[in-house]
Structures are given as C-alpha cells and as structure tokens.
Design a protein around this motif. Structure first.
Motif, short mmCIF file in Angstrom:
data_model
loop_
_atom_site.label_atom_id
_atom_site.label_comp_id
_atom_site.label_asym_id
_atom_site.label_seq_id
_atom_site.Cartn_x
_atom_site.Cartn_y
_atom_site.Cartn_z
N SER A 22 0.82 -1.21 0.00
CA SER A 22 0.00 0.00 0.00
C SER A 22 0.85 1.26 0.00
O SER A 22 1.75 1.43 0.84
CB SER A 22 -0.91 0.00 1.23
N GLN A 23 0.58 2.14 -0.97
CA GLN A 23 1.27 3.42 -1.12
C GLN A 23 2.78 3.26 -1.25
O GLN A 23 3.54 4.19 -0.97
CB GLN A 23 0.95 4.35 0.06
N ASN A 50 -1.72 -5.47 6.53
CA ASN A 50 -2.15 -5.97 5.22
C ASN A 50 -0.95 -6.26 4.32
O ASN A 50 -0.90 -7.26 3.61
CB ASN A 50 -3.07 -4.96 4.54
N ASP A 51 0.03 -5.36 4.34
CA ASP A 51 1.24 -5.55 3.55
C ASP A 51 1.93 -6.86 3.91
O ASP A 51 2.38 -7.62 3.04
CB ASP A 51 2.21 -4.39 3.78
N GLN A 68 -2.64 -0.92 7.72
CA GLN A 68 -2.05 -0.89 6.38
C GLN A 68 -0.80 -1.78 6.33
O GLN A 68 -0.62 -2.58 5.40
CB GLN A 68 -1.69 0.56 6.04
#
Length: 258
Positions: free
Chosen positions: A36-37, A110-111, A107
């Motif tokens: 993410s990002q 999740n990564d 986040q």
C-alpha cells in the motif's frame, strides 16, 4: 491456477534443507507483493536457530514448527519508515506523526499478509509445502521479546516451509454463493437458499473430517462456528494492550469538527 486451486496446509516436512538459492527466490517473490502506497511496511525474520524454533513451537503448541526446514515470522513494520522520516527532518515524537496511527498499523498488517501469501504461493509452485502459523501469536508478549521486536513493529503471522512429508486431501470450501455477493452485502441470511447451502456444506465438512479422523469425529462447520463464538476470549485479544506498548496509537480518532 493449479497451485492456487490445490493449496493445502502441510504440517509434516522432510528434513531436507531448503537450498539458499530457493529461499532467496521465495524472499524475492514476497518482495514483489502489492504494498500500500509503496510504503513496504513489513519485514520478515528468518528463523534458523534451533533453540529459537523450539521456543516458537512451544508458543504455538505445534511441534512441527520446530521441524520446518524454513521458518519465517512476518511483522508489520513502520519502524524503518520512521527512521527514514526522521532522517528527512520529521519529528517522530510530534502529535502529527502518523506512521504510528491505527490506519498505518492496519495498512502495514495488510502488507505483511500479502507478502506472506506471495511467498507461500511461490513455494508451493516449486513443489514445497507450507503452513501459515497464526499460533505463534498465542503469546505475543513472549514473541516480541524473543524476536527483539522494537517500537513500531508488531508480529503478524508465521510461515513454515519444507518438502512435504504428507499429502492431505483438499479441505472443502463453502459454496461460492455463501461468500460472493452481487453489488451489495445481503440484508440477511434468513432464506431457503442459504439454509440449504449451509446444510450441504455441513455434511461435506463432516464427511471430510470423518475420513481424516475416523477415531475422533469432528463437528460440522456450523458446530465449529458455535464453539468458537462462545469460547473463552482468545489471548490474541491482547493486541489492544500490546500495540500501544509497541508505539502504535490504535485508539479511535475523534471526529473532526466541520
């Protein structure tokens, strides 16, 4: 597709070591997972010390953890990015520092899960077997101490990898109609279609466990859900207590006035 559709958990491994070239390839596959990002907010600890493996097996109450030729613990990791931010002139002790927020915690979690799944799939595509280890979180306090996890890191899952010494049958999955919905979540599950699907799935699960454990029958899916939903609170509920100790502010943020 064959790798994904035939995925199963392997809990017995041959003692054959995993070649360094293979573990390097698996680690590269994990690094190619979506992040993410582009924060790359995860790390993995490769466990090679037999004594440490044994302690993790004790935490998980699963002897095969100590026998896995290749063992990783994946952690969500905002510490590395906090260090980089500090080097870039950010005051990481200020209230506005958001890498410690509940959103960044989730986040990064999740990564870590995505990276672990990529490694698992890569290993299985090479003919290896894997089992994902939620059990290492049975004692998060001890795990944090054993792995020397610093502020802004937190354990997520373990992954044991090796050459399979068993070939278990595929575990059934519920009918797609019970898990995939069109455009919106269903208003309720009080309908004949769901009831019949559940009855059929219960029978399938019951038969699966009967064939695997004829000497100790395991209840159908519905009964398993009943047991879990009324069991004593899991030790994993400690996340609310331990995440702040690791430097994360997982409190609900107050709504902004408009």
């Amino acid at each position: 597709m064959d790798t994904l559709l035939n995925r199963r958990s392997i809990r017995r491994f041959e003692s054959t070591p995993i070649p360094p070239k293979t573990s390097e390839l698996l680690e590269l596959a994990a690094q190619r997972a979506a992040t993410s990002q582009f924060l790359n907010a995860w790390s993995a600890i490769r466990i090679t010390d037999p004594a440490l493996k044994q302690q993790l097996a004790e935490i998980g109450e699963q002897p095969y953890i100590a026998e896995a030729p290749l063992l990783y613990i994946f952690v969500l990791d905002q510490r590395r990015n906090a260090h980089i931010a500090k080097e870039q002139g950010i005051d990481v002790s200020a209230d506005g520092f958001n890498l410690a927020s509940s959103y960044r915690f989730l986040q990064a979690q999740n990564d870590a899960v995505l990276a672990l799944h990529a490694m698992e799939t890569a290993a299985e595509s090479l003919g290896l077997g894997c089992v994902i280890l939620g059990s290492v979180l049975n004692d998060i306090d001890r795990l944090i101490t054993l792995l020397h996890l610093r502020q802004l890191t937190f354990p997520v899952l373990g992954l044991a990898i090796g050459k399979p010494a068993q070939q278990p049958t595929l575990k059934p999955r519920m009918p797609r109609s019970m898990q995939f919905f069109e455009n919106a979540y269903p208003a309720d599950f009080d309908n004949e279609e769901f009831s019949q699907s559940l009855i059929s799935f219960d029978a399938t699960v019951h038969q699966y466990y009967d064939l695997r454990h004829a000497d100790r029958p395991v209840a159908a899916f519905s009964a398993q859900i009943k047991k879990v939903s009324s069991a004593e609170p899991s030790r994993l509920n400690d996340i609310g207590r331990l995440a702040p100790k690791q430097g994360f502010d997982i409190r609900t943020q107050p709504e902004q006035e408009h």
